[in-house]
Design a protein around this motif. Structure first.
Motif, PDB file in Angstrom:
ATOM      1  N   VAL A 314       0.830  -1.202   0.000  1.00 20.03           N
ATOM      2  CA  VAL A 314       0.000   0.000   0.000  1.00 20.03           C
ATOM      3  C   VAL A 314       0.864   1.250   0.000  1.00 20.03           C
ATOM      4  CG1 VAL A 314      -1.743   1.285   1.298  1.00 20.03           C
ATOM      5  CG2 VAL A 314      -1.916  -1.203   1.112  1.00 20.03           C
ATOM      6  N   PHE A 315       1.964   1.226   0.772  1.00 23.51           N
ATOM      7  CA  PHE A 315       2.869   2.367   0.810  1.00 23.51           C
ATOM      8  C   PHE A 315       3.504   2.590  -0.564  1.00 23.51           C
ATOM      9  CE2 PHE A 315       7.186   4.073   1.690  1.00 23.51           C
ATOM     10  CZ  PHE A 315       6.797   5.314   2.178  1.00 23.51           C
ATOM     11  N   MET A 316       3.894   1.518  -1.236  1.00 19.51           N
ATOM     12  CA  MET A 316       4.458   1.639  -2.580  1.00 19.51           C
ATOM     13  C   MET A 316       3.425   2.190  -3.560  1.00 19.51           C
ATOM     14  SD  MET A 316       7.688   0.721  -2.623  1.00 19.51           S
ATOM     15  CE  MET A 316       7.742   1.696  -1.115  1.00 19.51           C
ATOM     16  N   TYR A 317       2.179   1.806  -3.381  1.00 19.52           N
ATOM     17  CA  TYR A 317       1.137   2.326  -4.262  1.00 19.52           C
ATOM     18  C   TYR A 317       0.965   3.832  -4.063  1.00 19.52           C
ATOM     19  CZ  TYR A 317      -3.388   2.872  -6.549  1.00 19.52           C
ATOM     20  OH  TYR A 317      -4.411   3.293  -7.359  1.00 19.52           O
ATOM     21  N   LEU A 318       1.009   4.282  -2.814  1.00 17.64           N
ATOM     22  CA  LEU A 318       0.905   5.719  -2.561  1.00 17.64           C
ATOM     23  C   LEU A 318       2.086   6.477  -3.163  1.00 17.64           C
ATOM     24  CD1 LEU A 318      -0.381   5.724   1.135  1.00 17.64           C
ATOM     25  CD2 LEU A 318      -1.678   6.237  -0.945  1.00 17.64           C
ATOM     26  N   ILE A 319       3.278   5.884  -3.098  1.00 17.98           N
ATOM     27  CA  ILE A 319       4.441   6.523  -3.717  1.00 17.98           C
ATOM     28  C   ILE A 319       4.253   6.624  -5.232  1.00 17.98           C
ATOM     29  CG2 ILE A 319       6.893   6.227  -4.235  1.00 17.98           C
ATOM     30  CD1 ILE A 319       7.296   5.154  -1.460  1.00 17.98           C
ATOM     31  N   SER A 320       3.793   5.524  -5.851  1.00 15.94           N
ATOM     32  CA  SER A 320       3.568   5.563  -7.293  1.00 15.94           C
ATOM     33  C   SER A 320       2.450   6.518  -7.665  1.00 15.94           C
ATOM     34  CB  SER A 320       3.233   4.160  -7.803  1.00 15.94           C
ATOM     35  OG  SER A 320       2.009   3.699  -7.257  1.00 15.94           O
ATOM     36  N   LEU A 321       1.572   6.843  -6.709  1.00 21.73           N
ATOM     37  CA  LEU A 321       0.454   7.729  -6.990  1.00 21.73           C
ATOM     38  C   LEU A 321       0.839   9.202  -6.868  1.00 21.73           C
ATOM     39  CD1 LEU A 321      -2.617   7.490  -7.665  1.00 21.73           C
ATOM     40  CD2 LEU A 321      -3.031   7.750  -5.215  1.00 21.73           C
ATOM     41  N   THR A 422       3.244  -3.252  -6.872  1.00 21.50           N
ATOM     42  CA  THR A 422       1.820  -3.553  -6.727  1.00 21.50           C
ATOM     43  C   THR A 422       1.538  -4.892  -7.393  1.00 21.50           C
ATOM     44  OG1 THR A 422       1.340  -1.191  -6.810  1.00 21.50           O
ATOM     45  CG2 THR A 422      -0.508  -2.699  -7.123  1.00 21.50           C
ATOM     46  N   PRO A 423       0.941  -5.861  -6.679  1.00 21.10           N
ATOM     47  CA  PRO A 423       0.812  -7.219  -7.237  1.00 21.10           C
ATOM     48  C   PRO A 423      -0.137  -7.341  -8.408  1.00 21.10           C
ATOM     49  CG  PRO A 423      -0.345  -7.060  -5.141  1.00 21.10           C
ATOM     50  CD  PRO A 423       0.410  -5.777  -5.310  1.00 21.10           C
ATOM     51  N   THR A 424      -1.095  -6.424  -8.561  1.00 20.75           N
ATOM     52  CA  THR A 424      -2.089  -6.526  -9.631  1.00 20.75           C
ATOM     53  C   THR A 424      -1.851  -5.430 -10.650  1.00 20.75           C
ATOM     54  OG1 THR A 424      -3.666  -7.372  -8.006  1.00 20.75           O
ATOM     55  CG2 THR A 424      -4.543  -6.720 -10.143  1.00 20.75           C
ATOM     56  N   TYR A 425      -1.782  -5.808 -11.917  1.00 20.16           N
ATOM     57  CA  TYR A 425      -1.480  -4.859 -12.984  1.00 20.16           C
ATOM     58  C   TYR A 425      -2.590  -3.825 -13.134  1.00 20.16           C
ATOM     59  CZ  TYR A 425      -0.616  -3.074 -17.691  1.00 20.16           C
ATOM     60  OH  TYR A 425      -0.415  -2.251 -18.779  1.00 20.16           O
ATOM     61  N   ASP A 426      -3.847  -4.240 -12.979  1.00 21.14           N
ATOM     62  CA  ASP A 426      -4.969  -3.322 -13.205  1.00 21.14           C
ATOM     63  C   ASP A 426      -4.967  -2.170 -12.221  1.00 21.14           C
ATOM     64  OD1 ASP A 426      -5.809  -4.803 -15.286  1.00 21.14           O
ATOM     65  OD2 ASP A 426      -7.369  -5.887 -14.217  1.00 21.14           O
ATOM     66  N   ILE A 427      -4.653  -2.437 -10.959  1.00 24.39           N
ATOM     67  CA  ILE A 427      -4.631  -1.363  -9.962  1.00 24.39           C
ATOM     68  C   ILE A 427      -3.360  -0.540 -10.111  1.00 24.39           C
ATOM     69  CG2 ILE A 427      -3.495  -2.562  -8.071  1.00 24.39           C
ATOM     70  CD1 ILE A 427      -6.653  -0.435  -7.734  1.00 24.39           C
ATOM     71  N   ILE A 434      -3.478   8.297 -12.928  1.00 16.61           N
ATOM     72  CA  ILE A 434      -3.906   9.342 -11.993  1.00 16.61           C
ATOM     73  C   ILE A 434      -2.713  10.178 -11.530  1.00 16.61           C
ATOM     74  CG2 ILE A 434      -5.104   9.755  -9.797  1.00 16.61           C
ATOM     75  CD1 ILE A 434      -6.548   7.141 -10.207  1.00 16.61           C
ATOM     76  N   ARG A 435      -1.522   9.628 -11.613  1.00 17.19           N
ATOM     77  CA  ARG A 435      -0.320  10.342 -11.195  1.00 17.19           C
ATOM     78  C   ARG A 435      -0.168  11.683 -11.920  1.00 17.19           C
ATOM     79  NH1 ARG A 435       4.350   6.943 -12.991  1.00 17.19           N
ATOM     80  NH2 ARG A 435       3.345   5.467 -11.559  1.00 17.19           N
ATOM     81  N   PHE A 436      -0.531  11.725 -13.182  1.00 14.13           N
ATOM     82  CA  PHE A 436      -0.389  12.967 -13.954  1.00 14.13           C
ATOM     83  C   PHE A 436      -1.348  14.036 -13.441  1.00 14.13           C
ATOM     84  CE2 PHE A 436       1.337   9.762 -16.795  1.00 14.13           C
ATOM     85  CZ  PHE A 436       2.462  10.395 -17.305  1.00 14.13           C
ATOM     86  N   ILE A 451      -3.906  17.402  -1.658  1.00 13.89           N
ATOM     87  CA  ILE A 451      -4.943  17.033  -0.694  1.00 13.89           C
ATOM     88  C   ILE A 451      -6.320  17.056  -1.352  1.00 13.89           C
ATOM     89  CG2 ILE A 451      -6.082  17.742   1.440  1.00 13.89           C
ATOM     90  CD1 ILE A 451      -3.359  18.777   2.382  1.00 13.89           C
ATOM     91  N   LEU A 452      -6.586  18.060  -2.179  1.00 17.22           N
ATOM     92  CA  LEU A 452      -7.856  18.112  -2.884  1.00 17.22           C
ATOM     93  C   LEU A 452      -8.015  16.903  -3.807  1.00 17.22           C
ATOM     94  CD1 LEU A 452     -10.466  19.583  -3.613  1.00 17.22           C
ATOM     95  CD2 LEU A 452      -9.164  20.868  -5.341  1.00 17.22           C
ATOM     96  N   GLY A 453      -6.954  16.523  -4.483  1.00 16.55           N
ATOM     97  CA  GLY A 453      -7.012  15.346  -5.337  1.00 16.55           C
ATOM     98  C   GLY A 453      -7.280  14.074  -4.557  1.00 16.55           C
ATOM     99  N   LEU A 454      -6.655  13.938  -3.371  1.00 19.77           N
ATOM    100  CA  LEU A 454      -6.894  12.760  -2.533  1.00 19.77           C
ATOM    101  C   LEU A 454      -8.337  12.709  -2.047  1.00 19.77           C
ATOM    102  CD1 LEU A 454      -3.604  12.645  -0.425  1.00 19.77           C
ATOM    103  CD2 LEU A 454      -4.281  11.087  -2.260  1.00 19.77           C
ATOM    104  N   ILE A 455      -8.893  13.869  -1.692  1.00 23.65           N
ATOM    105  CA  ILE A 455     -10.299  13.905  -1.245  1.00 23.65           C
ATOM    106  C   ILE A 455     -11.223  13.464  -2.383  1.00 23.65           C
ATOM    107  CG2 ILE A 455     -12.170  15.418  -0.502  1.00 23.65           C
ATOM    108  CD1 ILE A 455     -10.085  17.048   1.024  1.00 23.65           C
TER     109      ILE A 455
END
Length: 535
Positions: A314-321, A422-427, A434-436, A451-455
């Motif tokens: 999950v932490f790696m996913y947040l970094i990639s996000l 992240t173990p699943t390619y789709d997620i 969304i990173r862009f 923060i607005l984007g996260l909300i």
């Protein structure tokens, strides 16, 4: 009937003008005419094999078998059809019903069906079955002789694990169903077949455990599959896009896997598996977001290790996000958050760069996405070389040319590595897109934009459903009893109930008091041994 339904029906007639006539036309009694119809319908294709066979010495009984070369098991045809016909009775049988005698005493194939319908005949023929014609009969025998070249069961490349089963699904639907049945030896594992695709007639099957799965969910899956009206089903992705609740979103609401143990585990929780012939990817519904960060291997190791790995994912996913967005926001609006020494180094590196941080990030992100896509499409022997050499050469060249700073290259590289964790390619691909948006928000408003984007992202996730199940359950709505199998994976002996969000009919998963027993003291063991010696 509404105008839209009437127009859809008329369109279907235009696309398939002779489909209704074929449905009404039954098989005739003339063997020659029936064989001519097959030749005409198949364009006299060379792989449609028609063999005239004698029925013993009864020369007045004409028979013929029809099959598609390459789709059948040739030894089955030669041993159980051709030889039995050639070695059959020496004279015409005296039974009144020659068709019954032929099906019960002559054909040695176990799975036999009869039909008078041309559509069913062609569907069976093109699926690998053999059709047996008899002169003077308006009914045919269909023998199960499916075979041909198939890929063997082997380990999947997309879901590799260090522990657990090494078997992966193949492109054959019967083989895939068998792999799951080998794991769950339960008669309540029900399979419902159907055919989809007006042109391809692709074999589809849904699998569930009767008595565990919610019957309303099963009916919902049936209705959505019956609603599919496509001319071709070439992969399970075709079905996924037309049965999921939200097809225009970036987050997947249907799981697909190539592992039989993953399908078995989801069936035991009360989910439904959808098998599609021609693809090793099996669909699983309903799905929740936390499942895309889990693997079957998580349940094969002790729970503290599994929990730490899930937190890391999950932490790696947040970094990639938000990794590049965070760097853009800090260097553009919030320099006071950077230590002074590090700020001086970054300022000296970016002094010669003519672009702002957002342009650097966009250049590097787009470049890495191009390299990633090129690595996927290149031949496997050179794809890794292209990715590594391309990243090193382009990264180093961009730094020396003054296009980007070294810090930006490091940030983008860490983000790319994090997305692979992240173990699943789709997620994982959802974060890549969304990173862009987060990068643009950070360039406009700094941390406020992130923060607005996260909300907005959380609001969107909460609004999603997968076959009626909340996408972020059991976190929203919050169910404390189900937290044990989210980011935190509790001990296996605490999994007494199935996920309540699925509304299973049988909620009991295992017996009570499955906690490991305490070790027996040595004194007690010695005393028991002495008592045993005395007896």
């Amino acid at each position: 009937m509404s105008y839209r339904k009437l127009r859809k029906k008329m369109h279907h007639k235009e696309q398939h003008p002779d489909s209704e006539n074929d449905m009404q036309k039954s098989i005739g009694t003339s063997l020659t005419e029936n064989l001519n119809i097959i030749k005409q319908k198949t364009g006299n294709s060379p792989d449609i094999i028609i063999r005239h066979l004698p029925f013993g010495n009864a020369s007045e009984v004409s028979t013929a078998i029809v099959y598609v070369d390459g789709l059948v098991d040739n030894p089955t045809i030669n041993e159980f059809l051709v030889q039995t016909l050639e070695n059959s009775v020496q004279e015409k049988p005296q039974e009144k019903d020659l068709f019954t005698f032929f099906s019960e005493k002559v054909v040695a194939v176990s799975n036999l069906e009869t039909t008078q319908d041309w559509d069913f005949l062609f569907q069976s023929l093109l699926s690998g079955d053999t059709v047996i014609f008899l002169e003077g009969k308006n009914e045919v025998l269909i023998a199960s002789t499916r075979g041909g070249e198939r890929r063997q069961v082997e380990q999947t490349d997309s879901e590799i694990s260090l522990r657990g089963s090494k078997e992966g699904f193949t492109e054959t639907i019967t083989t895939n169903i068998t792999l799951v049945r080998r794991i769950i030896k339960n008669p309540n594992v029900w399979v419902e077949p159907m055919n989809l695709g007006t042109q391809t007639n692709t074999d589809i099957s849904i699998m569930y455990i009767n008595g565990i799965v919610n019957t309303d969910t099963v009916e919902e899956v049936r209705q959505r599959l019956r609603h599919v009206d496509l001319d071709s089903i070439l992969d399970s992705g075709y079905i996924e896009q037309v049965i999921e609740d939200e097809s225009s979103g970036l987050f997947p609401t249907v799981i697909h896997t190539e592992r039989p143990d993953a399908v078995a585990a989801n069936l035991l929780e009360g989910r439904i598996a959808i098998f599609v012939n021609g693809t090793p990817h099996i669909l699983i519904v309903p799905a929740v977001m936390i499942q895309f960060f889990q693997t079957p291997e998580d349940y094969y190791v002790r729970f503290p290790i599994s929990t730490l790995i899930r937190v890391l994912r999950v932490f790696m996913y947040l970094i990639s996000l938000i990794g590049p967005a965070f760097y853009v926001a800090v260097t553009t609006f919030h320099q006071e958050m950077i230590p002074t020494d590090l700020l001086v180094i970054i300022a000296s590196q970016t002094e010669a760069v003519p672009f702002p941080a957002i342009v650097e990030a966009l250049i590097m992100e787009v470049t890495f996405e191009i390299l990633r896509e090129a690595g996927l499409r290149m031949p496997s022997k050179i794809s890794s070389t292209i990715s590594i050499v391309g990243a090193l050469v382009i990264g180093q060249g961009a730094i020396q040319a003054g296009i980007v700073s070294p810090a930006m290259v490091i940030v983008v590289a860490i983000t790319a590595i994090a997305s692979l964790a992240t173990p699943t390619y789709d997620i994982a691909i959802s974060a890549r897109l969304i990173r862009f948006a987060f990068m643009l928000g950070a360039a406009i408003a700094g941390f406020y934009g992130i923060i607005l984007g996260l909300i907005l992202l959380v609001v969107h996730l909460v609004s999603l459903r997968s076959f009626g199940v909340p996408y972020v359950s059991p976190l929203a709505p919050f169910k404390p009893n189900s937290i044990k199998d989210t980011i935190y994976r509790g001990p296996l002996w605490t999994f007494n109930k199935r996920p309540p969000s699925l509304h299973p009919e049988n909620t009991v998963r295992q017996g009570k008091d499955q906690r490991p027993l305490p070790p027996i003291k040595r004194g007690m063991v010695r005393a028991e041994m002495k008592e045993g010696d005395k007896k």
